[in-house]
Design an enzyme around this catalytic site. Structure first.
Site, PDB file in Angstrom:
ATOM      1  N   TYR A 269       0.845  -1.186   0.000  1.00  0.00           N
ATOM      2  CA  TYR A 269       0.000   0.000   0.000  1.00  0.00           C
ATOM      3  C   TYR A 269       0.883   1.240   0.000  1.00  0.00           C
ATOM      4  O   TYR A 269       1.820   1.355   0.803  1.00  0.00           O
ATOM      5  CB  TYR A 269      -0.909  -0.037   1.222  1.00  0.00           C
ATOM      6  N   ASP A 342       0.904  -8.136   6.926  1.00  0.00           N
ATOM      7  CA  ASP A 342      -0.379  -7.482   6.645  1.00  0.00           C
ATOM      8  C   ASP A 342      -1.199  -8.466   5.819  1.00  0.00           C
ATOM      9  O   ASP A 342      -0.903  -8.706   4.650  1.00  0.00           O
ATOM     10  CB  ASP A 342      -0.152  -6.181   5.885  1.00  0.00           C
TER      11      ASP A 342
END
Length: 551
Positions: A269, A342
């Site tokens: 991200y 994540d």
């Protein structure tokens, strides 16, 4: 009629008052030679509460008890009443540690239960109930926690074996800190919690009285959501916060020391990478960026530096690369470095990062966990000592999750397994269709044999997620034409919700960079990220094919 106050560790909650029932309507329990007590008035031994100063606890049946005249209904009401009190005691000890409320559960013993034939069954004795409560308390409220769990089954209650059941009932049916008959968890909208006397406040500060204190430090509704996620991940502790991005930043600030060294991956991200590459160095923290599957680069970084932390997504965003969690965990632990995965793209259902050796798993609960594109949230799960360190930093920085958001996350998790099953199925089938289409140059999806980590994904994932990235055979505007031709998905950021969402990363996330700068991160103008929702597969297939035909 007077209402007796329940023994509690949470803000005051009163038991239901006994309904006024005319004497001629009070149901009598058929005598069995063991008891002839009336069902609707079950005394407890208040003497057990004398030492702690807690008023006697009265077990009351539902107001509509008289209308439920079948023996089955009466039996169920009796059992539910006792179970509720026992569950409350379990929850108190589980959420807050040792409490003085165990006797409250142990006193539900004078009650009787009716069998299907109408005979009377004596409920467990005080000693029996206390023994059950003690046993549950030792296992952290029904979710067994071993000091070094080797399998996820070690962390699950024996009567819930599947993720779908865990997602629905964990933190609630196993006992929760909010004592109520409601099936759904109530929203506790308060910014602070009061203490009756200064002495009680001092007891709280010194660990003798269990309570919440201030809204930023904890909330009963949020605790339920945290316990659900812990149960799914097989974690000792979970902390829910205001957003996934906040969860990432607070975790790194709490666990990477000043002057430390972090290793992260190229594909992730973008805002996370910006924080790692621009903010952490201001604190003297060194950063090494490697490819997600570049094990040799990781070994070199570990050998040449005093690495404290390895942070990566798996699968990654937007190219869905997969990291060998077991291998990187072994390598990092040999050098004393922590590992955080994540798992937002994977969800707790498709991948159990902690079971492969990771220290922490992070999720943006905004995505699949919430699942309805209507809430922001983020969480970290792992060993208690690590999450406690993050929690302390979180209390300072203050990005608390609103209890209404916690409720939406709880509600979303009730259907998590159903949604993810549908999204997994649709994404895999659509990935295969896209890969075979002449107007698609390349598809990124770990469920495809063409994916570079397909075999790895099969080993550490139960399924491959609901997001597919692919490149259109065309330029920026041709790709935009395809996106605009789609009828079902929304053009929007985010992913993982019930509604399908499509975006063109070059425009949605990287438009501020030049084409050459975007290519440094592998972001081509023709790249599309498609998050498949829970719409009917045939409708989505038709929509994608017609949009491809339009370019």
């Amino acid at each position: 009629m007077a209402v007796n106050s329940c023994a509690r560790v949470l803000p005051s909650f009163d038991c239901r008052s006994e309904p006024e029932i005319p004497g001629n309507l009070r149901p009598e329990i058929p005598s069995s030679g063991r008891s002839s007590e009336k069902v609707n008035s079950v005394p407890f031994r208040s003497s057990l509460f004398g030492a702690s100063g807690i008023s006697s606890l009265i077990l009351r049946f539902p107001p509509n008890f008289v209308r439920q005249l079948s023996t089955k209904a009466r039996r169920n009401c009796s059992n539910i009443g006792v179970a509720q009190i026992v569950a409350a005691s379990w929850s108190n000890d589980r959420v807050f540690g040792a409490s003085n409320c165990a006797p409250a559960a142990a006193t539900a013993v004078g009650a009787v239960s009716m069998t299907a034939t109408g005979s009377v069954e004596q409920l467990p004795s005080i000693d029996d109930v206390a023994e059950v409560v003690d046993d549950v308390n030792k296992t952290n409220g029904g979710v067994k926690l071993s000091s070094n769990p080797s399998t996820l089954s070690d962390l699950r209650p024996s009567f819930l074996n599947c993720d779908g059941s865990i997602a629905i009932h964990a933190g609630e049916r196993l006992g929760r800190g909010i004592v109520t008959d409601a099936i759904t968890t109530p929203v506790v909208n308060t910014s602070a919690y009061f203490f009756k006397k200064t002495a009680e406040l001092i007891d709280f500060k010194e660990g003798r009285h269990a309570s919440f204190e201030y809204g930023r430090y904890g909330n009963p509704t949020t605790v339920v959501a945290e316990e659900k996620i812990s149960a799914l991940e097989g974690a000792e502790s979970t902390l829910l916060m205001a957003s996934g991005m906040y969860a990432s930043t607070v975790m790194l600030l709490a666990l990477v020391p000043a002057g430390g060294h972090i290793v992260a991956t190229t594909d992730c991200y973008r805002k996370t990478r910006i924080f790692i590459e621009t903010v952490l160095p201001k604190m003297g923290i060194k950063v090494t960026i490697i490819g997600p599957a570049d094990v040799e680069a990781l070994k070199a970084a570990l050998d040449e530096n005093n690495v404290n932390f390895f942070f990566t997504e798996s699968p990654t965003n937007p190219f869905l690369r997969c990291v060998d969690i077991k291998l990187v965990s072994e390598l990092c632990h040999q050098k004393g470095a922590l590992v955080c995965i994540d798992g937002t793209f994977a969800t707790p259902l498709n991948q159990k990062a902690l079971s492969f050796g990771a220290d922490i798993v992070l999720h943006s609960a905004t995505k699949f966990i919430g699942g309805h594109n209507d809430v922001l949230g983020g969480c970290v799960s792992g060993r208690k000592e690590l999450i406690s360190a993050v929690r302390n930093m979180h209390h300072v920085l203050g990005g608390a999750l609103n209890p209404n958001a916690a409720y939406l996350i709880i509600r979303g998790m009730k259907t998590l397994h159903l949604r993810v099953q549908q999204q997994n199925s649709t994404a895999l089938r659509m990935a295969k269709i896209l890969e075979a289409h002449p107007k698609v140059k390349r598809v990124y999806y770990p469920g495809l044999e063409s994916h570079p980590e397909h075999e790895l994904a099969k080993r550490q994932m139960s399924s491959f997620g609901g997001v597919v990235s692919f490149e259109i055979d065309g330029d920026l505007m041709t790709t935009a034409k395809f996106v605009d031709a789609l009828k079902i998905p929304y053009i929007a950021p985010s992913f993982g919700g019930c509604e399908s969402i499509v975006d063109q990363p070059a425009i949605m996330s990287y438009w501020d960079l030049s084409p050459a700068e975007r290519l440094k991160y592998g972001i081509k103008d023709s790249l599309v990220r498609f998050s498949f929702g829970i719409e009917d597969f045939e409708d989505l297939k038709f929509d994608v094919i017609q949009a491809l035909s339009a370019i």
